[in-house]
Design a protein around this motif. Structure first.
Motif, PDB file in Angstrom:
ATOM      1  N   ILE A 120      36.101  75.712  20.912  1.00 52.41           N
ATOM      2  CA  ILE A 120      35.938  75.349  19.501  1.00 52.41           C
ATOM      3  C   ILE A 120      36.923  74.256  19.108  1.00 52.41           C
ATOM      4  N   PHE A 180      32.331  78.845  12.645  1.00 55.63           N
ATOM      5  CA  PHE A 180      32.486  79.444  13.966  1.00 55.63           C
ATOM      6  C   PHE A 180      32.809  80.920  13.781  1.00 55.63           C
ATOM      7  N   SER A 181      31.846  81.758  14.144  1.00 53.00           N
ATOM      8  CA  SER A 181      31.996  83.194  13.922  1.00 53.00           C
ATOM      9  C   SER A 181      31.037  83.979  14.803  1.00 53.00           C
ATOM     10  N   LYS A 182      31.458  85.201  15.188  1.00 51.43           N
ATOM     11  CA  LYS A 182      30.571  86.126  15.899  1.00 51.43           C
ATOM     12  C   LYS A 182      29.794  86.998  14.918  1.00 51.43           C
ATOM     13  N   ASN A 202      28.540  77.621  14.987  1.00 49.71           N
ATOM     14  CA  ASN A 202      29.156  77.649  16.325  1.00 49.71           C
ATOM     15  C   ASN A 202      28.900  76.364  17.112  1.00 49.71           C
ATOM     16  N   THR A 203      28.735  75.277  16.389  1.00 46.93           N
ATOM     17  CA  THR A 203      28.580  73.952  17.010  1.00 46.93           C
ATOM     18  C   THR A 203      28.850  72.868  15.974  1.00 46.93           C
TER      19      THR A 203
END
Length: 450
Positions: free
Chosen positions: A241, A387-389, A408-409
Motif C-alpha cells: 500500500i 485501503f481496508s479489509k 485497495n488500489t
C-alpha cells in the motif's frame, strides 16, 4: 539527423519561434472547421482520421517522448508511459466507432439519432501534455466534432510539433491556437460556432471559464482540482500500500489530478506506517531528467510553483513535524523533493489547498464515522482511495460523492473508464462510453404511422 529531429531540437532550443495566434487567424480557424464540419459526418471518415492520427504519433514516437521528457520534466519511463496511454485513447475511440449505435429504433415509428454537438474548444493541461490532448481529440473526432485546441504555455513546443507533424487531412478538423491573453480565450468561447468546451485544470480557472458571458448555450466538460484523500484502516498488505501511494504521489512530480493530498492512517498502525514510509521515501531521488541515470521523478514545472510549494511546506512545518524528506540530486532548477509532514485531523493546508506537487500530509484517526463524515463534507470530490479489509468500511466509501473511488488500489484510470469530479472538482466526464457521449446530442425522429 532527420528533419523531424531537427524540428524538435529547434523547438527545444528556441530557434523555432512559436508566434501567438492573432485574432483574425483564430476566427479563420473556427470558420474553416465549420466549413469542413459535414465532411466528418461519415463514420468511415472519422475512423480514417483516427487511424491517421495514430500513425502520425507512432511515426514520431521518439520525438514525442523526448518532448514530454524535456519540456515538462518527466522521466523517460514516465514519458514512454504517457505516449502509450495516448495511443490507448485512440484505440478506444476506434473501438467505440466499431460498436456504437448512432441510430436506435425506439419503436415502430420512432428513431433516435446520436449526432455531434458541434465544434469543440479544448483547453488541455501541462501535466499530461500529450495524453491530455489526445484524450480530448480522439472522442471529439469519433463523435464527428471538429475541434480547436489551446494547450498550456508550459508544453507549447510539444503542441507545435503535433501541429507541424499532422497530415493535411487531419488539419481540416483539428486546429491549434497559441494564446495566453484572457480576451482571446473569451473570444473563442463567445464564438457562437463553439458548442462545447472541454477543460482540464484548476477549479479557480474552471470557475472563471464557466462565468464568461455568452449569447448562446454551450455544453461543458470540466475536470478540475481535487483535495484527494487516502485512508489506511489496517496493516493488511501495508508494505504494498505504501509503495503504491508513493508511486501515485510522485507521478509527474505530484502534478497530477489523481495525486494524493493527505493520507489518514489508523492510529493503531502509526509506528509501523511511519517506519515504512521513512524507509521508502529515503530511497527516492528527485533529480535531473536529462541524464543517463534517471531519477525517480523530476523537477516541478516552474519557479512560481516551486515557491508556492515552499510556502505551503513552511506553513505546515510551523505547526507540525517533518516525517521524512526524499533526496534531491542535480543542479537544475525547481528540484522539489517529496516532503511528508504530519498534519492535524482538520487543517488549513491539506484540507483546503490542492498541493499539486510532492508535498504530502499525514493525519491519524481512531473513529471511522467521524473520518467519513469529514471526507463526505469536502467540496472537492475528485478522487478517493480506501485501503481496508472491512466490508462495512468499504460500503461506507461507496456512498461518498467522488468521481472516482479506488478500493485497495490507486489504479483508477483507463481510456475505458469515466474520470472527472463532482461539486468544485468538475462537471461532465472524460473516458469510456460516458466521456464519448458528452460530445453527442440526440434527435428524436418520429414519422406518422401509415
Amino acid at each position: 539527423m532527420s528533419s523531424t529531429n531537427r524540428i524538435v531540437d529547434n523547438l527545444l532550443n528556441g530557434k523555432k519561434k512559436i508566434n501567438p495566434t492573432i485574432i483574425k487567424n483564430i476566427d479563420n480557424k473556427i470558420n474553416k472547421l465549420e466549413k469542413n464540419f459535414d465532411d466528418l459526418i461519415s463514420i468511415n471518415k472519422r475512423k480514417k482520421i483516427l487511424v491517421l492520427l495514430k500513425s502520425c504519433l507512432l511515426k514520431n514516437k521518439k520525438d514525442f517522448i523526448k518532448l514530454i521528457n524535456l519540456e515538462v520534466f518527466k522521466t523517460l519511463d514516465e514519458s514512454l508511459g504517457e505516449f502509450n496511454y495516448s495511443i490507448e485513447f485512440i484505440d478506444y475511440s476506434l473501438k467505440i466507432l466499431s460498436q456504437y449505435k448512432f441510430v436506435t429504433l425506439a419503436d415502430k415509428n420512432r428513431e433516435i439519432f446520436a449526432k455531434s454537438r458541434g465544434i469543440v474548444f479544448a483547453i488541455t493541461p501541462y501535466n499530461d501534455p500529450l495524453a491530455g490532448m489526445i484524450r480530448k481529440i480522439a472522442p471529439s473526432i469519433a463523435s464527428g466534432s471538429p475541434l480547436i485546441v489551446k494547450t498550456s504555455s508550459y508544453n507549447i513546443k510539444l503542441c507545435k510539433f503535433i501541429d507541424l507533424s499532422l497530415p493535411k487531412e487531419i488539419k481540416k478538423f483539428l486546429k491549434f491556437v497559441y494564446i495566453k491573453k484572457k480576451n482571446n480565450i473569451n473570444r473563442i468561447i463567445q464564438n457562437q460556432k463553439i458548442k462545447l468546451i472541454t477543460f482540464t485544470g484548476s477549479t479557480e480557472i474552471g470557475l472563471k471559464l464557466n462565468n464568461i458571458k455568452t449569447k448562446h448555450l454551450q455544453k461543458k466538460i470540466f475536470e478540475l482540482g481535487g483535495i484527494n484523500y487516502a485512508v489506511i484502516c489496517d496493516n493488511h498488505n501495508l508494505n504494498n500500500i505504501v509503495n503504491e501511494l508513493i508511486i501515485r504521489k510522485i507521478k509527474a512530480a505530484g502534478q497530477a489530478c489523481s495525486s494524493i493530498n493527505k493520507i489518514f492512517v489508523n492510529k493503531n498502525i502509526k509506528s509501523e506506517f511511519e517506519n515504512l514510509i521513512k524507509i521508502k521515501v529515503n530511497q527516492l531521488t528527485c533529480g535531473n531528467i536529462n541524464q543517463k541515470n534517471q531519477p525517480d521523478f523530476g523537477p516541478v514545472i516552474s519557479n512560481k510553483h516551486y515557491s508556492f510549494l515552499e510556502k505551503l511546506k513552511n506553513k505546515s512545518l510551523k505547526y507540525n513535524r517533518l516525517i521524512v524528506k526524499s533526496k534531491s540530486n542535480g543542479d537544475v532548477k525547481n528540484l522539489y523533493p517529496l516532503i511528508v509532514t504530519e498534519s492535524n485531523f482538520d487543517d488549513t493546508i491539506y484540507d483546503k489547498i490542492e498541493t499539486f506537487g510532492p508535498l504530502l500530509g499525514i493525519s491519524y484517526f481512531n473513529n471511522e464515522k467521524k473520518l467519513f463524515k469529514k471526507i463526505s463534507s469536502s467540496e472537492y470530490s475528485l478522487v478517493f482511495y480506501l485501503f481496508s479489509k472491512s466490508k462495512k468500511i468499504i460500503n461506507l466509501a461507496k456512498k461518498l460523492d467522488f468521481g472516482s473511488i479506488g478500493i485497495n488500489t490507486t489504479k483508477i484510470q483507463s481510456p475505458g473508464s469515466p474520470t472527472g469530479g463532482n461539486n468544485l472538482s468538475g462537471i461532465g466526464r472524460e473516458g469510456g462510453i460516458w466521456g464519448f457521449e458528452e460530445f453527442l446530442s440526440t434527435v428524436n425522429y418520429v414519422k406518422e404511422k401509415e
